[in-house]
Design a protein around this motif. Structure first.
Motif, PDB file in Angstrom:
ATOM      1  N   UNK A  70     -35.138  21.556  -4.682  1.00 36.20           N
ATOM      2  CA  UNK A  70     -36.310  22.165  -5.708  1.00 36.20           C
ATOM      3  C   UNK A  70     -35.500  23.040  -6.583  1.00 36.20           C
ATOM      4  N   UNK A  71     -35.485  22.576  -8.071  1.00 32.41           N
ATOM      5  CA  UNK A  71     -34.716  23.423  -9.092  1.00 32.41           C
ATOM      6  C   UNK A  71     -35.379  24.844  -9.256  1.00 32.41           C
ATOM      7  N   UNK A  72     -34.268  25.850  -9.514  1.00 29.66           N
ATOM      8  CA  UNK A  72     -34.634  27.158  -9.632  1.00 29.66           C
ATOM      9  C   UNK A  72     -34.164  27.887 -10.683  1.00 29.66           C
ATOM     10  N   UNK A  73     -33.344  27.009 -11.595  1.00 28.71           N
ATOM     11  CA  UNK A  73     -32.805  27.498 -12.766  1.00 28.71           C
ATOM     12  C   UNK A  73     -33.417  28.576 -13.559  1.00 28.71           C
ATOM     13  N   UNK A  74     -34.488  28.133 -13.793  1.00 27.67           N
ATOM     14  CA  UNK A  74     -35.378  28.917 -15.081  1.00 27.67           C
ATOM     15  C   UNK A  74     -35.832  30.403 -14.116  1.00 27.67           C
ATOM     16  N   UNK A  75     -36.404  30.200 -12.966  1.00 28.87           N
ATOM     17  CA  UNK A  75     -36.699  31.269 -12.080  1.00 28.87           C
ATOM     18  C   UNK A  75     -35.686  32.236 -12.127  1.00 28.87           C
ATOM     19  N   UNK A  76     -34.381  31.752 -11.689  1.00 28.61           N
ATOM     20  CA  UNK A  76     -33.229  32.654 -11.475  1.00 28.61           C
ATOM     21  C   UNK A  76     -32.370  33.011 -12.503  1.00 28.61           C
TER      22      UNK A  76
END
Length: 350
Positions: A247-253
């Motif tokens: 699950x991609x989290x680059x934006x949130x992180x």
């Protein structure tokens, strides 16, 4: 070559058994069971690209010469050391990023009863590399060079992780810090040296080569890594977790991703305001707004053009490179690139 992967997988079981009987520790049933479960969960479940890349590189360097069963076993053991290093990095990286899934399963620290024990498990994974190298390579003339190489690559990778983390400090989020040069620097140190250079350097050392005679190999391998990281960033945002296994989290992180850097280059002041107000926030509504802006800027099309040009440039550079190991590495990953391209093309159609 068709048997390389099957042979490689068999050696994992041998190394695991040796580690679970390591005489330096007084084992109990509980401790042995814990470590075995931890190893099986974290080490062999990926695509094994780094270990197999090393195997193919080593075999290509032995072209025209007989490769003995003993050499294949040693090469497999060394390839698994690279995979152990990957597991060590990922276990700790998932904790720092507060990630949820890895390789289609919960991150190790999110498994019931594991929690922050995963920190110590990461340390164990790193120490296992030293145990394997000592047992199987200490009588080899390149043993000290292997130790130096693993230590240097670990330092470079940890330093790259540090650059990545300090740009995302809680309460100090500033998109003005992000640029293509910062992005390249993070990728170079966080990913390039252990993902691409380490397998090739290990193959060179095991083949009796002096790494100082192959310094130019690093630059093209860094270029390959940047290409792959850009693909990872794209799939983090637009990929299907059921297909990518994560699950991609680059934006949130608040990650310095290629998509963000390109968005900052392309957006007008009003669009930039949307990024500043929504990037790095965990609320799904904020994430949706960022992804909508990415689509508005046609970053999928920008990515497709980047991929086309970069692939052509890398192919030309790699095939013309004087090092046959570089040529072999590039050919071995072309299939992986095409598989990713099929996924990315499907995502763009959707």
């Amino acid at each position: 070559m068709a048997d390389v992967k099957s042979t490689f997988l068999k050696v994992y079981s041998v190394l695991k058994s040796e580690l679970l009987e390591d005489p330096a520790f007084e084992w109990t049933d509980d401790s042995r069971q814990w470590v075995e479960q931890m190893l099986d969960y974290n080490v062999p479940r990926g695509n094994l690209s780094r270990g197999l890349s090393f195997m193919h590189s080593f075999i290509s360097l032995k072209e025209g010469k007989e490769v003995t069963d003993d050499e294949i076993f040693l090469a497999s053991a060394l390839g698994w050391c690279i995979e152990w290093l990957q597991a060590f990095f990922l276990v700790l990286d998932d904790i720092m990023d507060k990630s949820h899934t890895r390789r289609g399963q919960p991150c190790w620290f999110r498994v019931p009863k594991v929690g922050m024990i995963a920190v110590n498990d990461g340390i164990l994974l790193r120490n296992h590399i030293l145990r394997v190298l000592k047992k199987h390579f200490r009588d080899k003339p390149y043993y000290v060079h292997l130790l130096d190489l693993f230590n240097e690559v670990e330092f470079q990778t940890a330093s790259g992780e540090m650059i990545d983390l300090i740009t995302t400090l809680e309460g100090e989020k500033d998109l003005s810090k992000y640029s293509i040069s910062v992005y390249h620097r993070i990728v170079q140190y966080k990913s390039a040296y252990y993902s691409f250079y380490l397998p090739v350097a290990c193959a060179l050392l095991m083949s009796g080569e002096n790494l100082e005679n192959h310094t130019d190999v690093k630059s093209i391998l860094v270029e390959m890594t940047i290409y792959f990281q850009v693909q990872d960033d794209y799939l983090d945002c637009f990929g299907d977790p059921q297909t990518t296994g994560k699950i991609g989290t680059d934006i949130e992180d608040f990650k310095c991703s290629w998509l963000l850097v390109k968005a900052l280059e392309l957006c007008n002041e009003e669009q930039k305001k949307v990024l500043y107000e929504n990037y790095g926030k965990p609320d799904p509504a904020n994430v949706t707004k960022v992804k909508a802006l990415y689509k508005e800027l046609d970053l999928q099309g920008v990515f497709a053009e980047y991929q086309r040009k970069s692939y052509k440039k890398l192919t030309t550079s790699a095939e013309a490179h004087p090092s046959k190991v570089v040529r072999a590495v590039w050919r071995s990953i072309v299939g992986r690139i095409h598989n990713r391209q099929k996924l990315e093309n499907q995502l763009r159609k959707e």
